[in-house]
Design a protein around this motif. Structure first.
Motif, short mmCIF file in Angstrom:
data_model
loop_
_atom_site.label_atom_id
_atom_site.label_comp_id
_atom_site.label_asym_id
_atom_site.label_seq_id
_atom_site.Cartn_x
_atom_site.Cartn_y
_atom_site.Cartn_z
N MET A 23 0.83 -1.20 0.00
CA MET A 23 0.00 0.00 0.00
C MET A 23 0.87 1.26 0.00
N GLY A 24 0.52 2.22 -0.86
CA GLY A 24 1.15 3.53 -0.85
C GLY A 24 2.58 3.57 -1.37
N LEU A 25 2.97 2.63 -2.20
CA LEU A 25 4.35 2.61 -2.71
C LEU A 25 4.47 3.48 -3.95
N ARG A 26 5.67 4.02 -4.17
CA ARG A 26 5.96 4.87 -5.32
C ARG A 26 7.28 4.46 -5.97
N ASN A 27 7.23 4.18 -7.28
CA ASN A 27 8.43 3.92 -8.08
C ASN A 27 9.32 2.84 -7.47
N GLU A 28 8.73 1.72 -7.13
CA GLU A 28 9.49 0.61 -6.58
C GLU A 28 9.26 -0.65 -7.40
N VAL A 29 10.24 -1.57 -7.32
CA VAL A 29 10.11 -2.89 -7.93
C VAL A 29 10.02 -3.91 -6.81
N ILE A 30 8.92 -4.64 -6.76
CA ILE A 30 8.65 -5.60 -5.70
C ILE A 30 8.53 -6.99 -6.30
N VAL A 31 9.25 -7.95 -5.74
CA VAL A 31 9.18 -9.34 -6.20
C VAL A 31 8.78 -10.22 -5.02
N TRP A 32 7.63 -10.89 -5.15
CA TRP A 32 7.20 -11.88 -4.15
C TRP A 32 7.32 -13.26 -4.78
N SER A 33 8.17 -14.09 -4.20
CA SER A 33 8.36 -15.45 -4.71
C SER A 33 7.14 -16.30 -4.39
N ALA A 34 7.14 -17.53 -4.92
CA ALA A 34 6.05 -18.45 -4.64
C ALA A 34 5.93 -18.73 -3.15
N ASP A 35 7.07 -18.81 -2.45
CA ASP A 35 7.04 -19.04 -1.00
C ASP A 35 6.43 -17.85 -0.27
N LYS A 36 6.71 -16.65 -0.75
CA LYS A 36 6.17 -15.45 -0.11
C LYS A 36 4.66 -15.36 -0.32
N VAL A 37 4.22 -15.66 -1.54
CA VAL A 37 2.78 -15.62 -1.82
C VAL A 37 2.07 -16.73 -1.05
N ALA A 38 2.64 -17.96 -1.12
CA ALA A 38 2.23 -19.09 -0.27
C ALA A 38 0.74 -19.37 -0.28
#
Length: 357
Positions: free
Chosen positions: A203-218
């Protein structure tokens, strides 16, 4: 004690100290050799057990080779110069697909790539996409708007009839309110806020690259709220996904085995593989989709649709296990329905297809 005896004792002490020092040095040297051998042995064991697909050097080599191919393709098109859009656009779409594949592979390799290499690859992909967009603008410029010079000449009663028709049309137009692009921002629910607080959302992020792996999404539900200029990869399976207030961003997801909801989005690109997609108050955005039921699209304009391109082997296995694979018959038929819907809806752009390698 005589001086001779004292001298002999000193010599004996020095000899003892010397032998002790040599013994200590020998012991330290032996420990160092044993440590190096242990490190070497562990490295050899790790090399034997390592997945060859997780080789950093192999990944960077393949990335550089594919990057060079895309750059070469762009250069050839620019060298040929402007031409027929019907032949240039498919070539540029194919290069866009290659760039997206590179982007997705970089995201999938994020868990073993060093941070520096990951950032360098991400920046390289961004440069490729910018080059493709520049080439498209150069080679297929948009036609400038111009009023028609043709003037119809009417006389007498025809002029009166025409004026009456125009007045009626204007009156009708005033009674039909156009879809407003200015609207109240989407409001997250209490459940959405709880998900963000528990680490199941952004929420509320600006100009970022976020990677959620399969384990993170789970396999848990995810929510994305108020993102601007961001790129988000959700590389695992989710039961549902909610996206509110997404502006000028790219969202790439793994399979969603339930509903996927988009509200209050603009100037963004979505790669969605979901059992159902509902799009609300969305403008000037592109959707690459695999769906198992006809999408629900409300109060939106300038949305375009294309098939979700082929992913890497790991992601395709996950898609197939979720009945969202490339060969899934229902997903294929459903996209054909989406294409017909877009062609018949004036507020949506016609579908376009991308060559899938």
């Amino acid at each position: 004690m005589s001086s001779v005896e004292a001298s002999g004792a000193d010599v004996a002490d020095e000899a003892n100290l010397s032998s002790t020092g040599v013994a200590v040095l020998d012991k330290l040297q032996a420990l160092e050799i044993a440590r190096k051998n242990d490190v070497k042995k562990r490295r050899e064991e790790q090399a034997e057990q390592a997945d060859p697909r997780e080789s950093i050097n192999a990944f960077l080599g393949a990335f550089a080779e594919k990057q060079k191919e895309v750059e070469s393709g762009i250069a050839k098109l620019l060298e040929a110069g402007p031409g027929n859009a019907a032949s240039i656009n498919p070539a540029l779409d194919a290069l866009s697909t290659e760039a997206f594949t590179l982007e997705q592979k970089t995201a999938n390799a994020s868990y073993y790539l060093p941070a520096y290499d990951q950032k360098r690859c991400t920046n390289s992909v961004a440069e490729l996409k910018a080059s493709i967009d520049t080439a498209r603008t150069t080679l297929v410029p948009k036609k400038k708007f111009a009023f028609s010079k043709k003037v119809s000449r009417v006389k007498g009663d025809s002029m009166k009839e025409g004026s009456t028709a125009v007045a009626a049309a204007q009156a009708t137009a005033r009674t039909v309110a156009p879809i407003a692009t200015e609207h109240a921002p989407a409001t997250p629910s209490d459940r959405d806020v709880e998900l963000v607080k528990s680490g199941r959302g952004l929420m509320g992020l600006r100009n970022e690259v976020i990677v959620w792996s399969a384990d993170k999404v789970a396999g848990q539900e995810v929510v994305l709220i108020d993102l601007q200029g961001c790129t988000v990869y959700l590389l695992g399976q989710m039961p549902n996904l909610r996206m509110l207030g997404i502006k000028n961003s790219r969202i790439i997801t793994g399979p969603v085995t339930g509903p996927c909801f988009v509200d209050d989005a603009a100037d963004s690109t979505f790669y969605l593989a979901s059992y159902q997609v509902r799009i609300h108050r969305t403008f000037s955005s592109e959707f690459y989709v695999r769906v198992r039921s006809k999408p629900i699209i409300e109060h939106s304009e300038g949305v375009r649709f294309a098939p979700y391109p082929a992913a890497d082997s790991n992601m395709e296995e996950l898609m197939t296990s979720s009945t969202l694979g490339l060969e899934d018959e229902i997903a294929t038929k459903t996209f054909d329905q989406v294409q017909r819907m877009a062609s018949s809806k004036e507020s949506w752009c016609a579908c376009f297809r991308i060559r899938q390698e």
